[in-house]
Enzyme design. Structure first.
Site, PDB file in Angstrom:
ATOM      1  N   TRP A 184       0.830  -1.216   0.000  1.00 16.80           N
ATOM      2  CA  TRP A 184       0.000   0.000   0.000  1.00 16.80           C
ATOM      3  C   TRP A 184       0.857   1.255   0.000  1.00 16.80           C
ATOM      4  O   TRP A 184       0.555   2.234  -0.682  1.00 16.80           O
ATOM      5  CB  TRP A 184      -0.993   0.003   1.159  1.00 16.80           C
ATOM      6  CG  TRP A 184      -2.105  -0.974   0.930  1.00 16.80           C
ATOM      7  CD1 TRP A 184      -2.380  -2.112   1.644  1.00 16.80           C
ATOM      8  CD2 TRP A 184      -3.097  -0.936  -0.124  1.00 16.80           C
ATOM      9  NE1 TRP A 184      -3.462  -2.764   1.106  1.00 16.80           N
ATOM     10  CE2 TRP A 184      -3.922  -2.069   0.030  1.00 16.80           C
ATOM     11  CE3 TRP A 184      -3.361  -0.053  -1.170  1.00 16.80           C
ATOM     12  CZ2 TRP A 184      -4.994  -2.334  -0.830  1.00 16.80           C
ATOM     13  CZ3 TRP A 184      -4.431  -0.317  -2.029  1.00 16.80           C
ATOM     14  CH2 TRP A 184      -5.220  -1.447  -1.848  1.00 16.80           C
ATOM     15  N   ASP A 207      -1.330   6.320   6.619  1.00 14.74           N
ATOM     16  CA  ASP A 207      -2.414   5.481   6.101  1.00 14.74           C
ATOM     17  C   ASP A 207      -2.705   4.440   7.171  1.00 14.74           C
ATOM     18  O   ASP A 207      -1.941   3.497   7.360  1.00 14.74           O
ATOM     19  CB  ASP A 207      -1.961   4.813   4.793  1.00 14.74           C
ATOM     20  CG  ASP A 207      -3.008   3.831   4.267  1.00 14.74           C
ATOM     21  OD1 ASP A 207      -4.064   3.675   4.918  1.00 14.74           O
ATOM     22  OD2 ASP A 207      -2.773   3.226   3.200  1.00 14.74           O
ATOM     23  N   LYS A 219     -12.247  -1.889   6.635  1.00 21.49           N
ATOM     24  CA  LYS A 219     -11.442  -2.915   7.273  1.00 21.49           C
ATOM     25  C   LYS A 219     -11.880  -3.061   8.733  1.00 21.49           C
ATOM     26  O   LYS A 219     -12.091  -4.144   9.218  1.00 21.49           O
ATOM     27  CB  LYS A 219      -9.955  -2.567   7.235  1.00 21.49           C
ATOM     28  CG  LYS A 219      -9.431  -2.089   5.882  1.00 21.49           C
ATOM     29  CD  LYS A 219      -9.419  -3.193   4.851  1.00 21.49           C
ATOM     30  CE  LYS A 219      -9.198  -2.719   3.432  1.00 21.49           C
ATOM     31  NZ  LYS A 219      -7.885  -2.201   3.141  1.00 21.49           N
TER      32      LYS A 219
HETATM   33  C1  LIG Z   1      -7.488  -1.404   1.875  1.00 16.24           C
HETATM   34  C2  LIG Z   1      -6.383  -0.469   2.004  1.00 16.24           C
HETATM   35  C3  LIG Z   1      -6.258   0.633   1.131  1.00 16.24           C
HETATM   36  C4  LIG Z   1      -7.199   0.897  -0.025  1.00 16.24           C
HETATM   37  O1  LIG Z   1      -8.413   1.353   0.407  1.00 16.24           O
HETATM   38  P1  LIG Z   1      -9.554   1.746  -0.646  1.00 16.24           P
HETATM   39  O2  LIG Z   1     -10.667   2.195   0.220  1.00 16.24           O
HETATM   40  O3  LIG Z   1      -9.863   0.516  -1.453  1.00 16.24           O
HETATM   41  O4  LIG Z   1      -9.023   2.826  -1.504  1.00 16.24           O
HETATM   42  C5  LIG Z   1      -5.189   1.494   1.335  1.00 16.24           C
HETATM   43  N1  LIG Z   1      -4.302   1.289   2.316  1.00 16.24           N
HETATM   44  C6  LIG Z   1      -4.386   0.233   3.164  1.00 16.24           C
HETATM   45  C7  LIG Z   1      -3.361   0.071   4.237  1.00 16.24           C
HETATM   46  C8  LIG Z   1      -5.430  -0.675   3.030  1.00 16.24           C
HETATM   47  O5  LIG Z   1      -5.518  -1.720   3.854  1.00 16.24           O
END
Ligand SMILES: *Cc1c(COP(=O)(O)O)cnc(C)c1O
Length: 364
Positions: free
Chosen positions: A104, A174, A198
């Site tokens: 990511w 993030d 998540k």
């Molecule tokens: C799932 C995830 C993303 C992507 O998220 P979206 O909502 O699909 O854009 C980005 N960073 C991490 C760490 C993730 O687990």
């Protein structure tokens, strides 16, 4: 009613059953409103109450300082990969630092490079993203616009136990896959974002928490929808927000606060759940091989391999027969990934642990 399986999906992921039950109970008509939350205006008093409660609940849970704003946005975390550099890097005359600990982070840096100069402060590529930087490993620019890291790399299963030390540079994070899984010292961050699907709700809403001085950095020339300042000035009602997702997030926040007892309690439960699986891995004499080094293992995504692809396929099929679902690892890493976010009950992890122990015995 159709029976529910034990769902180890990496995201959208399992939600707490009491939250789903509350949503079902009120789906046709919200008490005192007479319409579904799906049917009311985002400017109605009923929705305003939901939005305010979601923010107030988050502020209380995470102990968010007053000089931080909470925004509810759309476009997922991947839009944040662009919005962060658009708002904080574009036109700043500086560069941004990125700490790369997995897939990511690598996607985030691709978008940042479209916006400006980016430096890689650290990259674990050589060891296939199985580790975190040691103190002193980071090649930091003391003048960077911000330093970005991924608190939990969902695909590799590598998680920072605490924030990296970056001096006075604003820390951007993030936190998509471990948001609300533990307390966070928000004051150490400049900005933090997390898509909800998540750990914090269904897909559709992304939470951004940012220090108010950073709002001033966004250029006037940015499209309105991509400027944090606009969303802040309109209290996340600049356009129609994802009302149902925000409603669900509010229910999750209430569940964490009232049923679980706060983020310390949630963190303790998460440590216990992860330990149950890592113990099986560590005691398997190499039959199960963890991807992440033991000192940076994720409490959210437990990644491991079996001795061969064949045995792995048998493992996944055998697990599915016992209603243990979505255990296949991401295609870029392979192996098994058990995602055990907040809403995964201890009993679900117990079922997987017992299956893993039995499967190992049968395949010695
Ligand atoms: C799932 C995830 C993303 C992507 O998220 P979206 O909502 O699909 O854009 C980005 N960073 C991490 C760490 C993730 O687990």
């Amino acid at each position: 009613m159709t029976k529910r399986v034990t769902n180890f999906s990496p995201g959208p992921a399992v939600l707490p059953e009491p939250v789903l039950a509350a949503a079902r109970r009120d789906l046709l008509a919200l008490p005192g409103v007479g319409s579904s939350v799906l049917e009311i205006s985002h400017r109605s008093p009923a929705f305003k109450e939901i939005l305010d409660a979601a923010e107030a609940g988050l502020r209380k849970l995470l102990d968010i300082p007053r000089n931080y704003r909470v925004l509810f946005l759309q476009g997922g975390s991947r839009l944040q990969f662009s919005m962060v550099p658009m708002n904080l890097l574009r036109g700043s005359g500086r560069s941004a630092d990125y700490v790369l600990t997995g897939a990511w982070g690598n996607k985030a840096i691709v978008e940042a490079r479209r916006e400006g100069d980016v430096r890689v402060a650290w990259d674990a590529k050589e060891t296939n993203y199985d580790r975190l930087p040691e103190p002193g490993d980071l090649d930091l620019d003391a003048d960077a616009a911000y330093c970005h890291f991924t608190s939990n790399e969902t695909i590799e299963g590598v998680q920072f136990p605490t924030e990296p030390e970056v001096g006075n540079v604003p820390l951007a994070c993030d936190a998509s896959s471990d948001f609300l899984s533990r307390p966070l010292p928000i004051g150490r961050y400049g900005l933090l974002y997390a898509c909800a699907q998540k750990n914090a709700g269904p897909a559709g809403v992304t939470v951004v928490i940012l220090r108010e001085d950073l709002l001033q950095r966004g250029a006037e020339t940015l499209p309105g929808m991509l400027n944090y300042r606009n969303h802040d000035e309109h209290h996340s009602l600049y356009n129609t927000p994802p009302t149902f997702a925000i409603y669900m997030l509010r229910l999750i926040v209430d569940w964490l606060t009232n049923d679980i007892g706060g983020l310390e309690a949630m963190a303790a439960q998460n440590r216990r759940k992860a330990q149950m699986l890592y113990e099986v891995i560590d005691r398997s004499d190499g039959f199960y091989r963890g991807h992440a080094r033991t000192d940076c293992r994720s409490l959210m995504n437990v990644t491991f391999r079996l001795p061969s692809d064949e045995i792995q396929a048998t493992f996944i099929a055998g697990a599915a027969e016992r209603d243990l679902h979505s255990l296949k690892g991401h295609r870029s890493v392979g192996g098994i990934r058990a995602s055990i976010y907040n809403a995964m009950p201890v009993a679900g992890v117990e079922q997987l642990r017992n299956f893993m122990t039995g499967f190992h015995k049968k395949n010695i």
